[in-house]
Scaffold this active site. Structure first.
Site, PDB file in Angstrom:
ATOM      1  CG  ASP A  65      -0.277  -0.407   2.541  1.00 35.90           C
ATOM      2  OD1 ASP A  65       0.831  -0.473   2.444  1.00 35.90           O
ATOM      3  OD2 ASP A  65      -0.813  -0.854   3.391  1.00 35.90           O
ATOM      4  CG  ASN A 133      -9.105  -1.773  11.995  1.00 37.81           C
ATOM      5  OD1 ASN A 133      -8.323  -2.172  11.581  1.00 37.81           O
ATOM      6  ND2 ASN A 133      -9.696  -0.414  11.583  1.00 37.81           N
ATOM      7  CG  HIS A 135      -5.916  -2.169   8.837  1.00 38.04           C
ATOM      8  ND1 HIS A 135      -6.101  -1.336   9.825  1.00 38.04           N
ATOM      9  CD2 HIS A 135      -4.963  -2.136   8.438  1.00 38.04           C
ATOM     10  CE1 HIS A 135      -4.858  -0.535   9.966  1.00 38.04           C
ATOM     11  NE2 HIS A 135      -3.958  -1.533   9.238  1.00 38.04           N
ATOM     12  CD  GLU A 140      -8.755   0.914   7.981  1.00 45.01           C
ATOM     13  OE1 GLU A 140      -8.849   0.007   8.807  1.00 45.01           O
ATOM     14  OE2 GLU A 140      -8.179   2.111   7.932  1.00 45.01           O
TER      15      GLU A 140
END
Ligand code: GLP
Length: 253
Positions: A65, A133, A135, A140
């Site tokens: 990313d 979380n 990801h 996400e």
């Protein structure tokens, strides 16, 4: 999915480096990750390179990313981070590092990156960290399980988590380009590493929870060759630990 538990983060790095070293060979295509977790693994690979045990010649590297708007010279761009933490110390020619272009038209950059991965023949092994979380990359919760590299908006939690790398949370870009969950699934092997108590929930969910877009890392359950390597603290929420240890101790030849 194979789950490997080690006492310390340093031992996790050693196991991860052993696995990655198997893909660092001429013609190899390695997917690499940023964040703080992989740094110890990169140190281990760099040390092996320094001792003449490993050469990354002929290997193509693909990042997961990149932040939109940060150019290659920005100290927090993932391009720069990977150059500093892995590519330059391994003495790899930077033309073999591929990162989604954060300065290109963000609506087109994802498709171009997908083509680059295809042109390289696909990723042999993709290294992954995990966000608190759940990801992976910057996918996400609620990311499509079949998504490709594309423009995404960060979760406020991720902005908060990543603010430590910037002078303030305001400076964290809100938009990113990330390999999709479908892109990640197409890698020949997935290797996810997690260390520290703040990852215990995410690890429990991704290993033992349902396959769900609510926990993007749970796509590892769907992959035919996924390995999760965690330290004691990150393993704290796993219910079936005894089985993972038994399976590792009794691995078939
Ligand atoms: C970032 C990266 C992820 C990484 C995650 C966890 O958001 N895009 O690839 O896995 O953070 O980072 P850390 O290893 O620092 O906890």
């Amino acid at each position: 999915m194979e789950v490997v538990i080690r006492h310390t983060a340093a031992e996790v790095a050693e196991v991860a480096a052993d696995i990655l070293a198997g893909y660092i060979r001429p013609g190899g295509v390695l997917g690499v990750a940023t964040g703080s977790t992989p740094i110890a693994t990169y140190h281990e690979l760099i040390a092996r390179h320094g001792r003449g045990e490993l050469s990354a010649e002929g290997v193509e590297f693909f990042a997961l990313d990149e932040y939109v708007g940060l150019d290659h010279d920005h100290p927090q761009s993932y391009y720069r981070t990977l150059r500093d933490e892995l590519i330059d110390p391994l003495e790899v020619d930077p033309e073999h590092l591929h990162v989604p272009d954060g300065t290109a038209d963000p609506h087109k950059a994802g498709g171009i990156y997908e083509e680059q991965i295809l042109a390289a023949g696909g990723i042999d092994c993709q290294l992954l960290g995990v966000g608190v979380n759940g990801h992976i990359g910057f996918n996400e919760p609620t990311s499509s399980l079949n998504s490709v590299t594309r423009l995404k908006t960060l979760h406020p939690q991720t902005v908060k988590d990543n603010a430590r790398f910037f002078d303030s949370a305001e400076e964290v870009p809100r938009h990113v380009l990330t390999q999709g969950l479908g892109t990640i699934q197409r890698a020949g092997r997935l290797l996810l590493i997690a260390t520290g108590a703040n990852k215990a929930d995410a690890v429990a969910k991704l290993v033992e929870g349902p396959l769900s877009a609510a926990c993007p890392a749970s796509i590892l359950q769907w992959h035919p060759h996924a390995t999760v390597v965690v330290d004691e603290e990150a393993a704290a929420g796993l219910a079936n630990r005894e089985y993972y240890e038994f399976a590792e101790a009794n691995k078939p030849e």
